[in-house]
Design a protein around this motif. Structure first.
Motif, mmCIF file in Angstrom:
data_model
loop_
_atom_site.group_PDB
_atom_site.id
_atom_site.type_symbol
_atom_site.label_atom_id
_atom_site.label_comp_id
_atom_site.label_asym_id
_atom_site.label_seq_id
_atom_site.Cartn_x
_atom_site.Cartn_y
_atom_site.Cartn_z
ATOM 1 N N ASP A 19 31.608 44.902 39.974
ATOM 2 C CA ASP A 19 32.022 44.673 41.361
ATOM 3 C C ASP A 19 31.454 43.355 41.889
ATOM 4 O O ASP A 19 32.142 42.619 42.604
ATOM 5 N N ASP A 22 33.407 40.518 40.409
ATOM 6 C CA ASP A 22 34.715 40.452 41.078
ATOM 7 C C ASP A 22 34.598 39.855 42.472
ATOM 8 O O ASP A 22 35.445 39.062 42.893
ATOM 9 N N GLY A 23 33.536 40.226 43.208
ATOM 10 C CA GLY A 23 33.327 39.683 44.553
ATOM 11 C C GLY A 23 33.093 38.183 44.526
ATOM 12 O O GLY A 23 33.669 37.436 45.326
ATOM 13 N N GLN A 26 36.376 36.551 43.719
ATOM 14 C CA GLN A 26 37.269 36.662 44.874
ATOM 15 C C GLN A 26 36.904 35.621 45.930
ATOM 16 O O GLN A 26 37.778 34.922 46.450
ATOM 17 N N CYS A 114 35.701 43.178 51.162
ATOM 18 C CA CYS A 114 34.901 43.126 49.938
ATOM 19 C C CYS A 114 33.479 43.614 50.203
ATOM 20 O O CYS A 114 32.936 44.426 49.450
ATOM 21 N N SER A 117 33.398 47.436 50.886
ATOM 22 C CA SER A 117 33.617 48.166 49.643
ATOM 23 C C SER A 117 32.377 48.111 48.754
ATOM 24 O O SER A 117 31.974 49.115 48.163
ATOM 25 N N SER A 118 31.759 46.946 48.665
ATOM 26 C CA SER A 118 30.559 46.791 47.839
ATOM 27 C C SER A 118 29.390 47.594 48.391
ATOM 28 O O SER A 118 28.594 48.159 47.624
ATOM 29 N N CYS A 145 24.877 44.210 51.561
ATOM 30 C CA CYS A 145 26.336 44.108 51.698
ATOM 31 C C CYS A 145 26.768 44.452 53.124
ATOM 32 O O CYS A 145 27.680 43.826 53.670
#
Length: 190
Positions: A19, A22-23, A26, A114, A117-118, A145
């Motif tokens: 994750d 991916d963050g 992104q 993001c 979600s994280s 986060c």
């Protein structure tokens, strides 16, 4: 002696590390679409924090596997403004027809999603950890986060991208006055 880590801990760390990658990716994709210098600074600072956090988590898991203790680090957001409440001619929303339409609002909204979600993923992972140091690191990651999300929310709120609807005063009062303190004692177990 090397630390024993449970299957859940290994799988949860795998999910959190993926994750985080991916963050970072992104946010890097968003960078060319940022026009507001304030948002650019927020994005760049958050990318740097995410990279440092990722490296710290990788090092921590490796240290843990060798039986060492692991440090934690917290994201520190700068306050932008006091939130503004109420709706003020909100802009209609729709998906962009092409990537060329992506603007600062889109970038900030993606950043906010993001981070939220994280935060959820890290807290869930923490709840699955038996090891207290991994658990603490993941819990702190969830808090960090949440701070990133709040920093982005503050920017969006200040720009009018994220307006906070309110209820009529009597509705708010009625709803919240339903809850009263309790004066009872807990029942005795026999």
């Amino acid at each position: 002696m090397p630390a024993q880590l449970g299957a859940h801990e290994i799988m949860e760390m795998h999910e959190v590390l993926t994750d985080t990658i991916d963050g970072i990716n992104q946010f890097e994709l968003y960078r060319p679409h940022v026009t507001d210098p304030q948002l650019g600074t927020i994005l760049d600072n958050q990318i740097q924090y995410m990279i440092q956090e990722y490296n710290q988590m990788v090092a921590a898991v490796n240290q843990k596997m060798q039986g060492q203790t692991i440090p934690t680090r917290q994201f520190r957001q700068r306050p932008i403004s006091t939130p503004s409440y109420g709706l003020n001619n909100p802009t209609p929303e729709r998906p962009n027809a092409s990537i060329q339409e992506m603007d600062d609002r889109d970038v900030a909204s993606g950043m906010l999603g993001c981070a939220k979600s994280s935060a959820t993923l890290r807290m869930h992972a923490a709840l699955e950890c038996a090891d207290p140091q991994l658990r603490r690191m993941l819990t702190q990651g969830a808090v960090s986060c949440a701070e990133q999300a709040y920093e982005t929310f503050q920017y969006m709120n200040q720009k009018g991208y994220y307006q906070v609807p309110t209820m009529q005063t009597n509705t708010t009062s009625t709803m919240m006055s339903m809850y009263q303190p309790t004066y009872g004692t807990s029942p005795q177990i026999q």
